[in-house]
Design a protein around this motif. Structure first.
Motif, PDB file in Angstrom:
ATOM      1  N   VAL A   1      -5.015   3.246  -1.048  1.00  0.00           N
ATOM      2  CA  VAL A   1      -4.399   3.107  -2.347  1.00  0.00           C
ATOM      3  C   VAL A   1      -3.324   1.906  -2.200  1.00  0.00           C
ATOM      4  N   ILE A   2      -3.857   0.800  -2.991  1.00  0.00           N
ATOM      5  CA  ILE A   2      -2.954  -0.434  -3.295  1.00  0.00           C
ATOM      6  C   ILE A   2      -2.117  -0.377  -4.426  1.00  0.00           C
ATOM      7  N   ILE A   3      -0.899  -1.096  -4.088  1.00  0.00           N
ATOM      8  CA  ILE A   3      -0.024  -1.551  -5.495  1.00  0.00           C
ATOM      9  C   ILE A   3      -0.242  -3.158  -5.567  1.00  0.00           C
ATOM     10  N   ALA A   4      -0.333  -3.519  -6.559  1.00  0.00           N
ATOM     11  CA  ALA A   4      -0.660  -5.025  -7.096  1.00  0.00           C
ATOM     12  C   ALA A   4       0.884  -5.533  -7.393  1.00  0.00           C
ATOM     13  N   ILE A   5       1.474  -6.433  -6.988  1.00  0.00           N
ATOM     14  CA  ILE A   5       2.716  -6.788  -7.508  1.00  0.00           C
ATOM     15  C   ILE A   5       2.712  -8.302  -7.967  1.00  0.00           C
TER      16      ILE A   5
ATOM     17  N   ILE B   1     -10.780   0.124  -0.385  1.00  0.00           N
ATOM     18  CA  ILE B   1      -9.803   0.156  -1.338  1.00  0.00           C
ATOM     19  C   ILE B   1     -10.389   1.307  -2.337  1.00  0.00           C
ATOM     20  N   ASP B   2      -9.363   2.244  -2.555  1.00  0.00           N
ATOM     21  CA  ASP B   2      -9.962   3.391  -3.547  1.00  0.00           C
ATOM     22  C   ASP B   2      -9.346   3.208  -4.917  1.00  0.00           C
ATOM     23  N   ARG B   3      -7.982   3.050  -5.112  1.00  0.00           N
ATOM     24  CA  ARG B   3      -7.617   2.533  -6.225  1.00  0.00           C
ATOM     25  C   ARG B   3      -6.469   1.609  -6.275  1.00  0.00           C
ATOM     26  N   THR B   4      -6.252   0.956  -7.213  1.00  0.00           N
ATOM     27  CA  THR B   4      -5.207  -0.266  -7.133  1.00  0.00           C
ATOM     28  C   THR B   4      -4.092   0.411  -8.565  1.00  0.00           C
ATOM     29  N   TYR B   5      -3.015   0.077  -8.208  1.00  0.00           N
ATOM     30  CA  TYR B   5      -1.934   0.470  -9.307  1.00  0.00           C
ATOM     31  C   TYR B   5      -0.903  -0.776  -9.431  1.00  0.00           C
ATOM     32  N   LYS B   6      -0.307  -0.724 -10.610  1.00  0.00           N
ATOM     33  CA  LYS B   6       0.735  -1.668 -10.632  1.00  0.00           C
ATOM     34  C   LYS B   6       2.053  -1.173 -10.028  1.00  0.00           C
ATOM     35  N   LEU B   7       3.170  -2.209  -9.654  1.00  0.00           N
ATOM     36  CA  LEU B   7       4.337  -1.649  -9.053  1.00  0.00           C
ATOM     37  C   LEU B   7       4.885  -0.627 -10.160  1.00  0.00           C
ATOM     38  N   GLU B   8       4.908  -0.682 -11.453  1.00  0.00           N
ATOM     39  CA  GLU B   8       5.470   0.095 -12.491  1.00  0.00           C
ATOM     40  C   GLU B   8       4.653   1.615 -12.457  1.00  0.00           C
ATOM     41  N   GLU B   9       3.577   1.593 -11.867  1.00  0.00           N
ATOM     42  CA  GLU B   9       2.693   2.861 -11.651  1.00  0.00           C
ATOM     43  C   GLU B   9       3.119   3.616 -10.369  1.00  0.00           C
TER      44      GLU B   9
ATOM     45  N   ALA C   1       0.963  -1.045   0.092  1.00  0.00           N
ATOM     46  CA  ALA C   1      -0.023   0.148  -0.152  1.00  0.00           C
ATOM     47  C   ALA C   1       1.046   1.306   0.076  1.00  0.00           C
ATOM     48  N   VAL C   2       0.169   2.280  -0.597  1.00  0.00           N
ATOM     49  CA  VAL C   2       0.945   3.506  -0.793  1.00  0.00           C
ATOM     50  C   VAL C   2       0.415   4.360   0.432  1.00  0.00           C
ATOM     51  N   THR C   3       1.053   4.575   1.594  1.00  0.00           N
ATOM     52  CA  THR C   3       0.399   5.410   2.896  1.00  0.00           C
ATOM     53  C   THR C   3       0.799   6.656   2.881  1.00  0.00           C
ATOM     54  N   ALA C   4       0.134   7.506   3.547  1.00  0.00           N
ATOM     55  CA  ALA C   4       0.522   8.913   3.921  1.00  0.00           C
ATOM     56  C   ALA C   4       2.036   9.076   4.427  1.00  0.00           C
ATOM     57  N   SER C   5       2.249   8.151   5.460  1.00  0.00           N
ATOM     58  CA  SER C   5       3.476   8.122   5.881  1.00  0.00           C
ATOM     59  C   SER C   5       4.595   7.896   4.944  1.00  0.00           C
ATOM     60  N   ASP C   6       4.316   6.941   3.979  1.00  0.00           N
ATOM     61  CA  ASP C   6       4.951   6.672   2.708  1.00  0.00           C
ATOM     62  C   ASP C   6       5.614   8.169   1.948  1.00  0.00           C
ATOM     63  N   CYS C   7       4.601   8.945   1.838  1.00  0.00           N
ATOM     64  CA  CYS C   7       4.693   9.996   1.044  1.00  0.00           C
ATOM     65  C   CYS C   7       5.328  11.105   1.995  1.00  0.00           C
TER      66      CYS C   7
END
Length: 313
Positions: free
Chosen positions: A308-312, A283-291, A38-44
């Protein structure tokens, strides 16, 4: 293996898809083949070093993570995948187990590295076996928001509360806080924007306030607990009005007050709630690792619903 590296602090464009060496598990570690993160607020916050560098928190962040650039260029703290290999001392897991959790230890030491195809963690990390009913992407939407919500609700002594106000009820922490507050038997009012009213209602909120048009004073003044799931850095007149809509002895807790720590038992409680249908991932949106760059841009915009989730692959 594929990984996303952050070799300097800055906007989402500093993130780069690259190839790094696949990790090998130590005797007390498991090697997890990542299926989602997941992409979290903490990551950003980490990616952009979004704290004043001369502030106490900014100095601490620099000491822990690095002042000029991240010491560990592979960010990410959410794990969801399959155990591919176990160290010879490991007893909690075995090869083939589907697991999820986060890399934050119970002393709130953060081990990043989940923006990659593989991740090694010690077996006593905050990870548990995933319920079959929960997909890998859904599992990745549980740990950050729900663990943070649980810890801050406990800080506010949720089990002693009767009427709770969740400010920022549509984010990762807020959507979990609404559901957890109901689990603990409270009456819950959620605060969100017009577009998210139905979502927050669907999570069990007894009432919702639209911060774009409602007047907090109409909700009464008998909230004995307010959880600010946005953080004090994003203040507003509406939030201050919400704080006034509480009992004289009401408690206010913000998600940026102190550093919470979670245990395996905490995640097992959330796991039980998922199995009982008392907690569902949002889940709001799912992106690929490349995205990953696009995913960070979306989270930076500050309008995501849940996770916001990252599918790997």
């Amino acid at each position: 293996m594929k990984a996303i590296e952050c070799t300097r602090y800055g906007g989402p464009e500093v993130l780069r898809l690259t190839q790094v060496e696949k990790p090998l598990p130590k005797d007390n570690e498991v090697l997890i083949k990542m299926r989602a993160t997941a992409v979290t607020a903490s990551d950003c916050i980490v990616r952009g070093f979004k704290l004043p560098r001369r502030s106490p928190r900014g100095i601490l962040m620099g000491l822990v993570l690095g002042f000029k650039k991240p010491r560990n260029p592979v960010l990410g703290m959410i794990v969801s995948g399959t155990v591919e290999e176990v160290g010879k001392q490991v007893t909690r897991f075995q090869t083939g187990d589907a697991v999820y959790g986060w890399t934050v230890k119970d002393d709130f030491t953060i081990r990043f590295g989940t923006y990659a195809e593989y991740k090694c963690l010690t077996e006593n990390s905050t990870i548990v076996k995933k319920p079959e009913m929960l997909g890998f992407e859904g599992a990745a939407a549980i740990p950050y928001g729900a663990l943070m919500a649980l810890l801050y609700l406990r800080k506010g002594k949720i089990q002693q509360r009767k009427k709770v106000l969740v400010y920022g009820a549509s984010g990762a922490i807020g959507t979990a806080a609404v559901q957890l507050s109901k689990y603990f038997g409270t009456e819950v009012t959620g605060v969100c924007s017009t577009n998210n009213l139905e979502l927050v209602k669907s999570l069990g909120a007894d009432a919702v306030l639209d911060y774009t048009k409602d007047d907090p004073s109409t909700a009464g003044n008998d909230f004995d607990f307010m959880l600010d799931a946005v953080g004090t850095w994003k203040d507003s007149d509406f939030k201050q009005q919400c704080r006034k809509a509480s009992t004289v002895n009401g408690t206010y807790v913000s998600v940026d007050e102190g550093s919470p720590n979670a245990t395996i038992a905490d995640l097992e409680l959330l796991n039980k709630m998922v199995e009982e249908g008392k907690l569902r991932p949002v889940i709001d949106r799912t992106y690929k690792l490349e995205e990953m760059v696009e995913a960070h841009r979306y989270v930076d915009a500050g309008h995501k619903k849940g996770n916001v989730i990252i599918a790997i692959a």
